[in-house]
Design an enzyme around this catalytic site. Structure first.
Site, mmCIF file in Angstrom:
data_model
loop_
_atom_site.group_PDB
_atom_site.id
_atom_site.type_symbol
_atom_site.label_atom_id
_atom_site.label_comp_id
_atom_site.label_asym_id
_atom_site.label_seq_id
_atom_site.Cartn_x
_atom_site.Cartn_y
_atom_site.Cartn_z
ATOM 1 N N GLY A 137 0.803 -1.224 0.000
ATOM 2 C CA GLY A 137 0.000 0.000 0.000
ATOM 3 C C GLY A 137 0.828 1.262 0.000
ATOM 4 C CG ASP A 143 5.190 0.994 4.814
ATOM 5 O OD1 ASP A 143 6.027 1.919 4.843
ATOM 6 O OD2 ASP A 143 5.330 -0.059 5.455
ATOM 7 C CB THR A 167 -9.001 3.154 5.001
ATOM 8 O OG1 THR A 167 -8.060 3.740 4.096
ATOM 9 C CG2 THR A 167 -9.442 4.163 6.041
#
Length: 179
Positions: free
Chosen positions: A38, A40, A129
């Site tokens: 994601g 990161d 999320t």
């Protein structure tokens, strides 16, 4: 969409956080600080090896067991068009345990660290999320309420860099309810 909360300008945009020219990009990191998926993974890939090198130093020192949920720590932004990356670990959503305060801590502690760095502009993703499954409407409420309540200091603008209509709509709806 933009508006002001306290003295801080809030912008909600559908954008790749790694392309924003801001002082601080907040990374929805995992506790290892060594990259992941994601946001990161994107920050580590686009920022280059300098970010990972600083994260490894942090792990070799004070954060040997990793960064705890809700805490925040800063590194260089490497090749990103930002000055710093503030890494924070969001909580995994639970239907049986209220972890809202931990998600608020991510935003609160990231903003405090950004203020300490002298940042004027900060970009947040929709922390927790993704794979941590936090519902968008709830995350938007916690994020925007926390920013609304935070001390501005030198921070003049907070950008929520989101991906997709669902995230943008959830954050805009919550922002409008606070205005």
């Amino acid at each position: 969409m933009s508006g002001r909360i306290n003295l801080v300008r809030i912008r909600i945009v559908d954008a790749d956080i790694t392309t924003l020219e801001v002082d601080v990009v907040v990374n929805a990191a995992n506790s290892s600080l060594l990259g992941g998926g994601g946001v990161d993974g994107a920050i580590h890939r686009k920022g280059g090896p300098e970010i990972l090198a600083e994260c490894r130093k942090l792990r070799a020192g004070h954060y040997g067991r990793g960064l705890k949920t809700g805490q925040a720590v800063a590194t260089t932004a490497g090749k990103l068009p930002a000055r710093w990356v503030v890494h924070t670990v969001g909580p995994v959503w639970s239907a049986t345990e209220d972890r809202s305060e931990l998600l608020a801590d991510c935003h609160r502690n990231s903003l405090a660290l950004a203020r300490d760095l002298g940042a004027k502009t900060v970009a947040f993703p929709a922390i927790s999320t993704g794979i941590y499954r936090w519902p968008l409407a709830s995350a938007a409420g916690i994020a925007l309420t926390t920013v609304h309540q935070a001390e501005a200091g030198p921070i003049e603008e907070v950008v929520f860099a989101l991906r997709g209509d669902a995230a943008v709509d959830a954050f805009r709806a919550r922002h409008n309810s606070l205005a």
